[in-house]
Scaffold this active site. Structure first.
Site, short mmCIF file in Angstrom:
data_model
loop_
_atom_site.label_atom_id
_atom_site.label_comp_id
_atom_site.label_asym_id
_atom_site.label_seq_id
_atom_site.Cartn_x
_atom_site.Cartn_y
_atom_site.Cartn_z
CB CYS A 142 -8.55 -8.41 0.28
SG CYS A 142 -7.10 -7.67 -0.43
CD GLN B 145 -3.10 -0.26 0.27
OE1 GLN B 145 -3.28 0.56 -0.59
NE2 GLN B 145 -3.71 -1.43 -0.03
N1 PLP Z 1 -0.22 -6.34 1.33
C1 PLP Z 1 -1.78 -5.29 1.33
C2 PLP Z 1 -1.61 -4.53 2.66
C3 PLP Z 1 -3.16 -5.60 0.94
O1 PLP Z 1 -3.65 -4.40 0.92
C4 PLP Z 1 -3.11 -6.22 -0.27
C5 PLP Z 1 -4.60 -6.09 -1.42
O2 PLP Z 1 -5.25 -5.55 -0.80
C6 PLP Z 1 -2.42 -6.83 -0.93
C7 PLP Z 1 -1.16 -7.21 0.21
C8 PLP Z 1 -2.46 -8.52 -1.64
O3 PLP Z 1 -1.81 -7.84 -2.95
P1 PLP Z 1 -2.60 -8.25 -4.16
O4 PLP Z 1 -4.05 -8.09 -4.21
O5 PLP Z 1 -1.38 -7.78 -5.33
O6 PLP Z 1 -2.24 -9.99 -3.98
#
Ligand code: PLP
Length: 371
Positions: free
Chosen positions: A312, A172
């Site tokens: 997510c 982020q």
């Molecule tokens: N780490 C953080 C702090 C995130 O906000 C996210 C996604 O929201 C991720 C990891 C995961 O990333 P990705 O969607 O590229 O797998």
């Protein structure tokens, strides 16, 4: 007209990234082929690697491309396990990509508490590290829900003194604040393209000289043997272009965000993490008594896109562990997140502010009616 303030879920694709994805698709070729088309594809991958390295001030050779932030975090954690680290210390407000990968590692996991702003407690870390062992320590650079920026470089001194491995989820933070990999003192650092205006499904793990990455995918020798499989050339090209464009930072956002925050606070909302250093474009707002999912739906109907808790797992709204970790479990069901980014304007934040205030006024009137 709609207003998109959910960049921390996925930022809109930057025009430079879109063009680079298309150009790479048109180029074709496999980066492992020795002929001209293969060399052209290889050149795209390597120039993107340089751009991603420049974004976090590391050497291009430290960059391993992955399928995103989740895989980058998993690669770091699994590599530390293979390298013989025997326990994991995980920040209480880490993303599920880190929390779940730590849980799945089979190693004992200690949760590192945060204070009422969401800042990791360094005194706790010091005493936890004094217990010994070979710890992997996971501390994110900036939180996805509150935007709170963690004291990573201070933590790195403690972790190094204890012979530990410091993994930093910078998914982020990248493109929103400056990142200097060496100054942070991280051993590994995770990035994701779609949070900074690149395409989804591509990310990177930065690995410094003190860490050895394990081979998780077996097959060809791609990514210096660290991750087999033909590279996602269009995705990597888009990531590189977005990284280059993101280097200019995010001017203006903090003032626009804070204007909305003070109006919301006047209407009874609580700004979580306010008072800590935060990303300039993230706002976590809890309105006691007004469920987050109703706020998100109401705003959506008004043409304003934001999210509740962590997006997510969209569709599935569970109370935020981040809000619980800062000791405000009472506010967890009521917290929404607004997050702007590279294309957000003052007008977007004003539109969101208006829509939110209308919703809250209606909600408060309804509550009065039934009281
Ligand atoms: N780490 C953080 C702090 C995130 O906000 C996210 C996604 O929201 C991720 C990891 C995961 O990333 P990705 O969607 O590229 O797998």
């Amino acid at each position: 007209m709609s207003t998109y303030l959910d960049y921390n879920a996925t930022a809109p694709i930057r025009p430079e990234a879109e063009a680079a994805v298309l150009a790479a698709m048109k180029t074709g070729g496999n980066p492992s082929s020795v002929h001209a088309a293969g060399r052209a594809a290889r050149a795209i991958v390597e120039s993107a690697r340089e751009a991603v390295a420049a974004l976090v001030a590391c050497l291009p050779g430290s960059v391993t491309f992955t399928s995103g932030g989740t895989e980058a975090n998993a690669l770091a954690i699994e590599s530390a396990v293979v390298a013989g680290f025997d326990r994991i210390i995980v920040g209480a407000t880490e993303h599920d990509a880190v929390r779940e990968a730590a849980k799945a590692s089979g190693l004992p996991v200690s949760i590192w508490p945060v204070d009422s702003l969401g800042l990791a407690d360094l005194a706790w870390l010091k005493s936890e590290l004094a217990k010994g062992g070979k710890p992997l320590v996971c501390l994110m650079l900036a939180n996805n829900e509150t935007g709170v920026i963690q004291p990573v470089s201070q933590a790195s001194i403690l972790v190094r003194d204890a012979g530990g491995w410091l993994h930093v989820d910078a998914v982020q933070a990248a493109g929103k604040i400056n990142i200097d990999f060496n100054a942070l003192g991280a051993d590994t650092l995770a990035l994701s393209a779609h949070k900074l205006g690149g395409p989804q499904g591509v990310g990177a793990l930065i690995a410094g000289p003190r860490s050895t990455l394990a081979r998780r995918l077996h097959g060809g020798g791609q990514e210096r043997g660290r991750r087999a499989g033909t590279e996602n050339v269009p995705g990597i090209a888009g990531f590189g272009a977005a990284a280059k464009a993101a280097a200019t930072g995010l001017a203006g956002q903090a003032a626009w965000r804070d204007a909305l925050a003070s109006e919301a606070a006047a209407a009874g909302a609580v700004v979580l993490g306010e008072g800590a250093d935060r990303l300039p474009q993230t706002l976590c707002l809890a309105t006691p008594g007004y469920p987050a999912e109703l706020q998100v739906m109401g705003l959506d109907l008004a043409g304003v896109m934001v999210s509740a808790g962590s997006a997510c797992s969209s569709g599935k709204v569970k109370p935020s562990h981040v809000v619980e970790a800062i000791g405000r479990a009472d506010l967890a069901p009521f917290a929404i997140r607004l997050s702007g980014g590279w294309a957000s304007t003052e007008a977007d934040w004003i539109a969101a502010s208006r829509a939110w205030r209308e919703l809250v006024t209606r909600h408060q009137a309804r509550r009065k009616e039934v009281a």
